[in-house]
Write a protein that holds these residues in place. Structure first.
Motif, PDB file in Angstrom:
ATOM      1  N   ALA A 157      35.378  79.215  54.762  1.00 57.12           N
ATOM      2  CA  ALA A 157      34.681  80.546  54.664  1.00 57.12           C
ATOM      3  C   ALA A 157      35.720  81.536  55.406  1.00 57.12           C
ATOM      4  CB  ALA A 157      33.265  80.309  55.184  1.00 57.12           C
ATOM      5  N   HIS A 158      35.487  82.830  55.141  1.00 59.23           N
ATOM      6  CA  HIS A 158      36.157  83.833  55.706  1.00 59.23           C
ATOM      7  C   HIS A 158      34.887  84.941  56.143  1.00 59.23           C
ATOM      8  CE1 HIS A 158      39.149  87.343  55.725  1.00 59.23           C
ATOM      9  NE2 HIS A 158      38.570  87.528  56.771  1.00 59.23           N
ATOM     10  N   LEU A 159      34.374  84.878  57.465  1.00 53.46           N
ATOM     11  CA  LEU A 159      33.169  85.597  57.625  1.00 53.46           C
ATOM     12  C   LEU A 159      33.517  86.613  58.828  1.00 53.46           C
ATOM     13  CD1 LEU A 159      30.932  82.373  57.888  1.00 53.46           C
ATOM     14  CD2 LEU A 159      31.374  83.804  55.848  1.00 53.46           C
ATOM     15  N   SER A 216      47.878  80.564  60.483  1.00 56.02           N
ATOM     16  CA  SER A 216      48.179  81.749  60.704  1.00 56.02           C
ATOM     17  C   SER A 216      47.531  82.727  59.432  1.00 56.02           C
ATOM     18  CB  SER A 216      49.912  81.974  60.026  1.00 56.02           C
ATOM     19  OG  SER A 216      50.130  83.259  60.208  1.00 56.02           O
ATOM     20  N   HIS A 217      47.053  83.862  59.641  1.00 55.63           N
ATOM     21  CA  HIS A 217      46.417  84.853  58.845  1.00 55.63           C
ATOM     22  C   HIS A 217      47.456  85.847  58.077  1.00 55.63           C
ATOM     23  CE1 HIS A 217      42.480  87.935  58.730  1.00 55.63           C
ATOM     24  NE2 HIS A 217      43.255  87.616  57.581  1.00 55.63           N
ATOM     25  N   LEU A 218      47.624  85.575  57.003  1.00 55.29           N
ATOM     26  CA  LEU A 218      48.598  86.529  56.195  1.00 55.29           C
ATOM     27  C   LEU A 218      48.045  87.801  55.400  1.00 55.29           C
ATOM     28  CD1 LEU A 218      50.853  83.783  54.882  1.00 55.29           C
ATOM     29  CD2 LEU A 218      50.833  84.571  57.129  1.00 55.29           C
ATOM     30  N   HIS A 219      48.723  88.712  55.127  1.00 57.46           N
ATOM     31  CA  HIS A 219      48.509  89.811  54.205  1.00 57.46           C
ATOM     32  C   HIS A 219      49.913  90.104  53.506  1.00 57.46           C
ATOM     33  CE1 HIS A 219      45.622  90.810  57.343  1.00 57.46           C
ATOM     34  NE2 HIS A 219      44.653  90.230  56.509  1.00 57.46           N
ATOM     35  N   PRO A 220      49.590  90.509  52.211  1.00 58.64           N
ATOM     36  CA  PRO A 220      50.816  91.278  51.542  1.00 58.64           C
ATOM     37  C   PRO A 220      51.911  92.023  52.442  1.00 58.64           C
ATOM     38  CG  PRO A 220      49.219  91.434  50.185  1.00 58.64           C
ATOM     39  CD  PRO A 220      48.356  91.145  51.588  1.00 58.64           C
TER      40      PRO A 220
HETATM   41 CU   LIG Z   1      42.901  89.106  56.497  1.00 60.29          CU
END
Ligand SMILES: [Cu+2]
Length: 513
Positions: free
Chosen positions: A277-279, A422-426
């Motif tokens: 989950a991403h809350l 780690s939390h990634l974005h483009p």
């Molecule tokens: Cu994010």
């Protein structure tokens, strides 16, 4: 001599740093257009404070004439920033520029990368956190050498003063008498007392300095986090208490929101890792945050909470684990807490998690659509992880992705033992909140008195996407710039939005040294 040895103890922090929205993954990556130039930026964080950050910029397409790097500390005004360093074109390469920057203090920095050339100029701020991770003991042989040198210095100093008091006024060839000897002994005694006091003071100074250093250490996750789930009506409410030990319970930690949320929380079911989950917990006063849990199966969950602090602008991940109880259905009761509309979760017990091992891996979502992790060469530590994904509908056609919280994708990476997250974005793996802070700070500080923008930093020509990929329609593929920091088995959750539905694809991979 114990005091002397203690005084001479060296603190050497040589382990990787922590500070971005991650645990155990200190290097920072950025993909995107800097002005007219598409680039991949890699920042290898130093292992000591002060230390040198190694920066490399790979430019795709038309080359700029010059690449500049400059660091700016969060608490320093842009007017006091050092002049930028010129990036050097790596020998044998046509589009890879590199440079090094000193990060002198503990705290948050922005590293400004500026490109200029025929197509124009562009610059981007990449926030990094300069925080040591660990304190290593002094090697034994070094301690012995330093103690030996210290002893020589101590007795050498006493002997020099004693000899000076005894013989400095003696005529050449004169005989040392009783009075001279007494003068020598007296001087030696006084010198010994002074040096011992100096050593004692030095030890106190060192201990104070070491204590201060320890408060800046980030041994993995930070700050401390308490987590507990209670059942209220039809809901399970997760309560988080942040930094009770680090800040005390009376101090309410000011946080910089990221996409309007103070905390970005990931829950990953331990063991089977088949619930995710991403809350976005909401502050309930002080350092207490609540969030309503979605329909996750009961069990023990790893709690990973990304935050960026106001003031220091340091970003970090606080972690813990929590037992999520079964929910007894009491459908007649009203909801106690409204979930955040951007909350998302995935339960995939029974759905096979594909493993990327050189050939393309395909994850099938419940609705029949497919996410392909395109084939990569075997993935190695500190090399491009090849995180390129393509989303197709059940009939195999590419789908049009919508932005999810301003980004084409949000992804989370966890090593099987939990030691790397780690939390990634483009656009990269740094804190978007910290980047927005630095963008605003620079805009504010480069304005002249009458409110106009100073010509030397003409923002009209700058890339103002704030790190957000400008949303293009018809995009069905996701690329995430990343390099795995260590070998091991990893699981990757790739989140994206199709229409108004957030989807999560899951992959496994093994990273070799
Ligand atoms: Cu994010």
């Amino acid at each position: 001599m114990n005091g002397l040895k203690l005084m001479l103890v060296l603190v050497i922090a040589v382990l990787p740093w922590l500070g971005q929205a991650h645990v155990g993954s200190p290097d920072v990556f950025h993909d995107g257009e800097v002005g007219p130039y598409p680039v991949r930026i890699t920042i290898r964080m130093p292992t000591v404070v002060p230390g040198r950050a190694e920066i490399s910029v790979r430019v795709q397409g038309t080359q700029p004439e010059k690449v500049f790097f400059s660091p700016l500390f969060a608490r320093t005004s842009i007017t006091n920033a050092p002049p930028p360093d010129l990036g050097v074109l790596i020998e044998g390469e046509t589009n890879l520029y590199s440079g090094e920057l000193w990060l002198m203090s503990v705290g948050a920095y922005t590293i400004e990368i500026k490109l200029s050339g025929l197509l124009g100029t562009g610059k981007v701020q990449i926030p990094v956190s300069s925080v040591p991770l660990s304190q290593l003991p002094m090697p034994r042989f070094l301690g012995i050498i330093l103690v030996g040198l210290g002893v020589i210095l101590f007795f050498g100093g006493v002997a020099i003063v004693a000899a000076a008091a005894r013989e400095s006024v003696l005529a050449p060839g004169g005989v040392i008498g009783k009075i001279e000897r007494r003068k020598g002994r007296l001087a030696a005694g006084i010198t010994t007392v002074i040096l011992l006091l100096g050593l004692l003071g030095g030890r106190r100074w060192w201990n104070a300095d070491e204590a201060k250093f320890r408060t800046q250490l980030r041994g993995g996750a930070w700050p401390d986090l308490k987590a507990a789930v209670r059942v209220e009506g039809t809901q399970r409410i997760l309560r988080l208490t942040l930094g009770e030990v680090a800040f005390g319970s009376a101090y309410s930690v000011p946080l910089i929101p990221d996409h309007g949320k103070l905390l970005h929380l990931f829950l990953i079911r331990e063991g089977t890792q088949d619930g995710f989950a991403h809350l976005h917990p909401v502050r309930k006063g002080g350092n207490i945050f609540d969030v309503a849990l979605p329909a996750l199966p009961p069990g023990r969950y790893k709690v990973l909470c990304d935050l960026t602090m106001e003031g220091s602008v340091l970003s970090s991940t606080a972690t813990n684990s929590v037992e999520v109880p079964t929910l007894a259905t009491q459908a007649t009761l009203a909801e106690v807490m409204k979930p955040d509309p951007d909350d998302s979760w995935a339960v995939y017990a029974g759905i096979p998690v594909p493993k990327n091992s050189g050939v393309a891996a395909v994850y099938r979502l419940l609705d029949g659509s497919q996410v392909e992790w395109k084939a990569t060469a075997p993935i190695r530590v500190r090399q491009d992880a090849g995180l390129n994904f393509e989303v197709r509908n059940p009939s195999g056609q590419p789908v049009d992705l919508s932005p999810y919280m301003g980004m084409l994708s949000h992804a989370a990476i966890l090593r099987s033992d939990g030691g790397v997250f780690s939390h990634l974005h483009p656009t990269g793996n740094y804190s978007m909140a910290a980047q927005a802070f630095f963008d605003k700070k620079l805009e504010r500080e480069t304005r002249t008195v009458d409110g106009a923008v100073a010509p030397m930093v003409d923002h009209s020509k700058m890339d103002h996407s704030g790190g957000h990929a400008k949303h293009k329609s018809g995009v069905s593929s996701i690329s995430l710039p990343y390099e795995f920091p260590t070998a091991g088995d990893y699981r990757i959750w790739v989140q994206f939005k199709v229409g108004d539905q957030v989807q999560t694809a899951v992959f496994d991979t093994t990273v070799a040294d």
